[in-house]
Design a protein around this motif. Structure first.
Motif, PDB file in Angstrom:
ATOM      1  N   GLY B 200      17.592 -24.044 -11.325  1.00  0.00           N
ATOM      2  CA  GLY B 200      17.195 -24.707 -12.562  1.00  0.00           C
ATOM      3  C   GLY B 200      18.388 -24.846 -13.477  1.00  0.00           C
ATOM      4  N   SER B 220      12.271 -25.188 -13.273  1.00  0.00           N
ATOM      5  CA  SER B 220      11.350 -26.197 -13.783  1.00  0.00           C
ATOM      6  C   SER B 220       9.921 -25.881 -13.377  1.00  0.00           C
ATOM      7  CB  SER B 220      11.752 -27.579 -13.244  1.00  0.00           C
ATOM      8  OG  SER B 220      10.821 -28.552 -13.671  1.00  0.00           O
ATOM      9  N   ASN B 221       9.031 -25.868 -14.354  1.00  0.00           N
ATOM     10  CA  ASN B 221       7.611 -25.605 -14.125  1.00  0.00           C
ATOM     11  C   ASN B 221       7.380 -24.258 -13.437  1.00  0.00           C
ATOM     12  OD1 ASN B 221       4.934 -26.335 -14.470  1.00  0.00           O
ATOM     13  ND2 ASN B 221       4.771 -27.192 -12.401  1.00  0.00           N
ATOM     14  N   GLY B 222       8.240 -23.295 -13.710  1.00  0.00           N
ATOM     15  CA  GLY B 222       8.070 -21.980 -13.106  1.00  0.00           C
ATOM     16  C   GLY B 222       8.563 -20.901 -14.052  1.00  0.00           C
ATOM     17  N   TRP B 224      10.987 -17.909 -15.486  1.00  0.00           N
ATOM     18  CA  TRP B 224      12.418 -17.641 -15.419  1.00  0.00           C
ATOM     19  C   TRP B 224      12.646 -16.385 -14.588  1.00  0.00           C
ATOM     20  CZ3 TRP B 224      10.934 -17.593 -20.967  1.00  0.00           C
ATOM     21  CH2 TRP B 224      10.560 -16.329 -21.412  1.00  0.00           C
TER      22      TRP B 224
END
Lengths: 96, 246
Positions: B200, B220-222, B224
């Protein structure tokens, strides 16, 4: 005209129970009159902690033998068994 | 001693040429003036000297006999002190303003004392950054001296870690050694990496009550995650972080 340099422990602070903050000034003297000063800081905590791939924690005692005697005295007074246990708990509960 | 005039005979007015010497037999001699004092013919270059062997101060007293002193504490500095003689403010010989305690400061943006408006700290210096993996390993060239500036509770740190060999390290990437323990807040900044792998974008983050910077991989969309440390040589990191102190 003699130029000398000396390290001075300018400040020792205990923050949030177990953090020992140390400010060390490097003082430049010309014939015993200060002509320059700079500051370096570091913070001591009771352990160096790491977690392995299986999620097991290892807490290694911080080596403070190289610290100034005044710093050692404060760290040893602050880092009681209870404080050390609380530190471990805090670190292990703080993940990414 | 020769007196210019015999002031005991003055009733309403007198003009003196030369010096007026009030010289009694004790140290309690005083001049009591119930009115304004004008020195000089104009306001230009009017001077009065208070001279003493140690402390030489001008006392300002109100109707309740509360005193503030203006003067010197014995050094070549200008001081304002209270009735107990304790310094409240000092102007040093180098023209710097010096406050008497480390917790003293300047209230900004308010007309009354408010803790949240007190600027009470400024400091600049160096710190020793140390990069390591959360699981294990020791590397080479993994420590470097960085700089910091602290204004109030906010610290901005920066460091450059060049040409590191991380070949024996594992786990997530962390930089330790911050100059102050962190407090709660939006403690982040920017990091520039060379030779690291991520999916990312990467950002540093300082958790509450620590002295370490976690390097996070933001997917992205997850969630960290800690950025995996690359077990190899030839790695570079440039870090800048702003965080609040505890």
């Amino acid at each position: 005209m003699a130029i000398t340099k000396e390290a001075v422990i300018e400040k020792i602070e205990v923050v949030r129970t177990w953090n020992v903050q140390v400010a060390t000034d490097t003082v430049i003297l010309e014939d015993n009159t200060e002509i320059g000063r700079s500051r370096h800081r570091h913070v001591l905590q009771p352990f160096s902690s790491s977690k392995d791939a299986d999620g097991n924690w290892t807490h290694t005692d911080t080596d403070i033998t190289g610290e100034d005697a005044s710093v050692q005295a404060i760290a040893n007074a602050v880092w009681t068994d209870t404080v050390k246990a609380n530190y471990k708990t805090s670190v292990e509960n703080q993940g990414t | 001693m020769t007196r210019a005039k015999d002031i005991s005979k003055i009733v309403s007015d007198a003009n003196f040429e030369g010096t007026l010497d009030i010289d009694g037999t004790t140290n309690l001699d005083a001049v009591d003036i119930d009115g304004a004092v004008q020195m000089g013919a104009s306001d230009d270059d009017v001077r009065m000297t208070l001279q003493g062997n140690n402390q030489y101060r001008l006392a300002l007293k109100n109707a309740a006999n509360a005193i503030v002193y203006l003067g010197s504490g014995g050094a070549n500095n200008f001081r304002v002190s209270n009735s107990a003689g304790s310094t409240l403010l000092e102007l040093t010989s180098a023209s710097n303003i010096l406050l008497p305690t480390a917790s003293a400061g300047i209230y900004l943006g308010v007309t009354s004392e408010a803790t949240s408006n007190l600027l009470d700290d400024y400091e600049e210096g160096t710190w020793t950054a140390s990069l390591y993996g959360t699981t294990s390993g020791a590397g080479t060239n993994v420590t470097a001296t960085g700089n910091y500036v602290k204004v109030g509770k906010v610290v901005t740190v920066g460091v450059y870690l060049p040409s590191m060999n991380l070949s024996s390290m594992s786990g997530s990437t962390v930089i330790g050694g911050l100059p102050f323990t962190s407090g709660a807040g939006l403690n982040t900044g920017s990091v520039t990496l060379y030779g690291f792998t991520f999916s990312g974008f990467v950002t540093p983050y300082v958790y509450n009550s620590t002295t370490t910077v976690d390097i996070l991989n933001i997917v992205s969309n997850g969630a960290w995650e800690g950025l995996a440390i690359p077990a190899a040589a030839g790695k570079y990191v440039m870090l800048g972080v702003t965080y609040q102190t505890a």
